[in-house]
Design a protein around this motif. Structure first.
Motif, PDB file in Angstrom:
ATOM      1  N   ILE A  17     -68.000 -28.503  68.276  1.00 47.63           N
ATOM      2  CA  ILE A  17     -66.989 -28.426  69.137  1.00 47.63           C
ATOM      3  C   ILE A  17     -66.540 -27.021  69.459  1.00 47.63           C
ATOM      4  CG2 ILE A  17     -64.779 -29.239  69.903  1.00 47.63           C
ATOM      5  CD1 ILE A  17     -64.897 -31.583  67.971  1.00 47.63           C
ATOM      6  N   GLY A  18     -66.920 -26.892  70.798  1.00 43.79           N
ATOM      7  CA  GLY A  18     -66.598 -25.344  71.269  1.00 43.79           C
ATOM      8  C   GLY A  18     -67.160 -24.400  70.302  1.00 43.79           C
ATOM      9  N   GLY A  19     -68.387 -24.372  69.895  1.00 50.04           N
ATOM     10  CA  GLY A  19     -68.854 -23.450  68.920  1.00 50.04           C
ATOM     11  C   GLY A  19     -68.733 -23.450  67.549  1.00 50.04           C
ATOM     12  N   ALA A  20     -67.808 -24.362  67.162  1.00 44.69           N
ATOM     13  CA  ALA A  20     -67.646 -24.596  65.766  1.00 44.69           C
ATOM     14  C   ALA A  20     -68.151 -25.822  65.279  1.00 44.69           C
ATOM     15  CB  ALA A  20     -65.889 -24.817  65.361  1.00 44.69           C
ATOM     16  N   VAL A  21     -68.739 -25.651  63.943  1.00 40.13           N
ATOM     17  CA  VAL A  21     -69.376 -26.836  63.596  1.00 40.13           C
ATOM     18  C   VAL A  21     -68.513 -27.372  62.519  1.00 40.13           C
ATOM     19  CG1 VAL A  21     -71.418 -27.448  61.946  1.00 40.13           C
ATOM     20  CG2 VAL A  21     -71.646 -25.512  63.497  1.00 40.13           C
ATOM     21  N   PRO A  38     -67.666 -27.239  74.973  1.00 38.63           N
ATOM     22  CA  PRO A  38     -69.212 -27.883  74.556  1.00 38.63           C
ATOM     23  C   PRO A  38     -68.865 -28.833  73.371  1.00 38.63           C
ATOM     24  CG  PRO A  38     -69.375 -25.466  74.811  1.00 38.63           C
ATOM     25  CD  PRO A  38     -67.936 -25.906  74.888  1.00 38.63           C
ATOM     26  N   VAL A  39     -69.394 -29.816  73.424  1.00 48.71           N
ATOM     27  CA  VAL A  39     -69.374 -30.925  72.217  1.00 48.71           C
ATOM     28  C   VAL A  39     -70.737 -31.402  72.038  1.00 48.71           C
ATOM     29  CG1 VAL A  39     -68.521 -33.066  71.511  1.00 48.71           C
ATOM     30  CG2 VAL A  39     -66.895 -31.621  72.745  1.00 48.71           C
ATOM     31  N   LEU A  40     -71.086 -31.488  70.844  1.00 43.72           N
ATOM     32  CA  LEU A  40     -72.789 -31.867  70.463  1.00 43.72           C
ATOM     33  C   LEU A  40     -72.611 -32.600  69.136  1.00 43.72           C
ATOM     34  CD1 LEU A  40     -75.340 -31.457  71.827  1.00 43.72           C
ATOM     35  CD2 LEU A  40     -75.629 -29.569  70.421  1.00 43.72           C
ATOM     36  N   ARG A  41     -72.786 -33.915  69.283  1.00 42.29           N
ATOM     37  CA  ARG A  41     -72.731 -34.784  68.138  1.00 42.29           C
ATOM     38  C   ARG A  41     -74.069 -34.495  67.125  1.00 42.29           C
ATOM     39  NH1 ARG A  41     -69.348 -38.932  68.660  1.00 42.29           N
ATOM     40  NH2 ARG A  41     -70.282 -39.928  66.895  1.00 42.29           N
ATOM     41  N   GLU A  42     -74.106 -34.660  65.826  1.00 38.43           N
ATOM     42  CA  GLU A  42     -75.092 -34.413  64.907  1.00 38.43           C
ATOM     43  C   GLU A  42     -76.293 -35.128  65.299  1.00 38.43           C
ATOM     44  OE1 GLU A  42     -75.800 -34.541  60.360  1.00 38.43           O
ATOM     45  OE2 GLU A  42     -74.075 -35.680  60.936  1.00 38.43           O
ATOM     46  N   TYR A  66     -75.979 -24.210  75.555  1.00 38.49           N
ATOM     47  CA  TYR A  66     -74.665 -24.726  75.577  1.00 38.49           C
ATOM     48  C   TYR A  66     -73.593 -24.639  75.043  1.00 38.49           C
ATOM     49  CZ  TYR A  66     -72.126 -29.495  75.756  1.00 38.49           C
ATOM     50  OH  TYR A  66     -71.030 -30.378  75.863  1.00 38.49           O
ATOM     51  N   VAL A  67     -73.903 -24.338  73.558  1.00 38.20           N
ATOM     52  CA  VAL A  67     -72.754 -24.078  72.671  1.00 38.20           C
ATOM     53  C   VAL A  67     -72.153 -22.520  72.621  1.00 38.20           C
ATOM     54  CG1 VAL A  67     -73.162 -26.040  71.324  1.00 38.20           C
ATOM     55  CG2 VAL A  67     -74.008 -23.635  70.498  1.00 38.20           C
ATOM     56  N   ASP A  68     -72.998 -21.643  73.030  1.00 37.87           N
ATOM     57  CA  ASP A  68     -72.776 -20.497  72.925  1.00 37.87           C
ATOM     58  C   ASP A  68     -72.646 -19.580  74.660  1.00 37.87           C
ATOM     59  OD1 ASP A  68     -72.048 -17.598  72.053  1.00 37.87           O
ATOM     60  OD2 ASP A  68     -74.234 -17.192  71.549  1.00 37.87           O
ATOM     61  N   ALA A 106     -78.036 -25.496  88.227  1.00 37.25           N
ATOM     62  CA  ALA A 106     -76.533 -26.188  88.512  1.00 37.25           C
ATOM     63  C   ALA A 106     -75.542 -25.889  87.535  1.00 37.25           C
ATOM     64  CB  ALA A 106     -76.684 -27.551  88.853  1.00 37.25           C
ATOM     65  N   ARG A 107     -75.969 -25.092  86.439  1.00 33.38           N
ATOM     66  CA  ARG A 107     -75.196 -24.707  85.350  1.00 33.38           C
ATOM     67  C   ARG A 107     -74.538 -25.863  84.463  1.00 33.38           C
ATOM     68  NH1 ARG A 107     -77.367 -20.072  85.080  1.00 33.38           N
ATOM     69  NH2 ARG A 107     -76.708 -18.405  86.334  1.00 33.38           N
ATOM     70  N   ASN A 108     -75.582 -26.872  84.462  1.00 33.56           N
ATOM     71  CA  ASN A 108     -75.135 -28.239  83.730  1.00 33.56           C
ATOM     72  C   ASN A 108     -75.870 -28.094  82.504  1.00 33.56           C
ATOM     73  OD1 ASN A 108     -74.461 -30.761  82.509  1.00 33.56           O
ATOM     74  ND2 ASN A 108     -74.258 -31.479  84.670  1.00 33.56           N
ATOM     75  N   TYR A 109     -75.521 -27.066  81.574  1.00 35.83           N
ATOM     76  CA  TYR A 109     -76.594 -26.987  80.255  1.00 35.83           C
ATOM     77  C   TYR A 109     -76.295 -28.372  79.425  1.00 35.83           C
ATOM     78  CZ  TYR A 109     -75.538 -22.254  81.835  1.00 35.83           C
ATOM     79  OH  TYR A 109     -75.643 -21.199  82.472  1.00 35.83           O
TER      80      TYR A 109
END
Length: 131
Positions: A17-21, A38-42, A66-68, A106-109
């Motif tokens: 979430i926002g670069g933090a794991v 940015p939100v990325l699930r496991e 996406y996350v950075d 489109a900057r849609n990472y």
């Protein structure tokens, strides 16, 4: 008005979430992310240690993009170099790479990253025929 993103994390599940794991504890938890980060699930996270193939390197570059976002130019340059190499070696990857390029333009990472999952599946099929 921005709607919040609601996440339900399983016990011990990781999320970026926002670069933090973050890693959840021993019980299920529900979160609401109330701003645009940015939100990325496991299930969608690829660890750098797990990267073994050219398309996995592409996925990792897109994940970092996406996350950075602070290093977007560097991650996008890495993606473009890797994509050229993959395209030269496996022209059948072109439709996947073109779709990813459209999302990047489109900057849609996040959508580019999700589209890269199809590229990974395609690569697995190609490698299965080689073995």
């Amino acid at each position: 008005m921005t709607m919040s993103l609601r996440l339900t994390l399983k016990p011990n599940e990781r999320v970026i979430i926002g670069g933090a794991v973050l890693r959840n504890g021993p019980s299920q938890v529900r979160l609401a992310v109330e701003n645009e980060v940015p939100v990325l699930r496991e299930a969608d996270i690829l660890s750098p240690r797990a990267v073994r193939t050219p398309c996995e390197r592409i996925y990792l570059a897109l994940q970092l993009l996406y996350v950075d976002p602070g290093a977007a130019a560097r991650h996008e340059a890495a993606y473009r170099e890797l994509a050229e190499e993959v395209l030269a070696a496996a022209p059948s990857c072109r439709p996947h790479l073109e779709a990813i390029a459209g999302h990047l333009a489109a900057r849609n990472y996040y959508r580019a990253l999700k589209r890269a999952q199809g590229l990974l599946r395609h690569e697995r099929r190609l490698l299965a025929h080689v073995q």
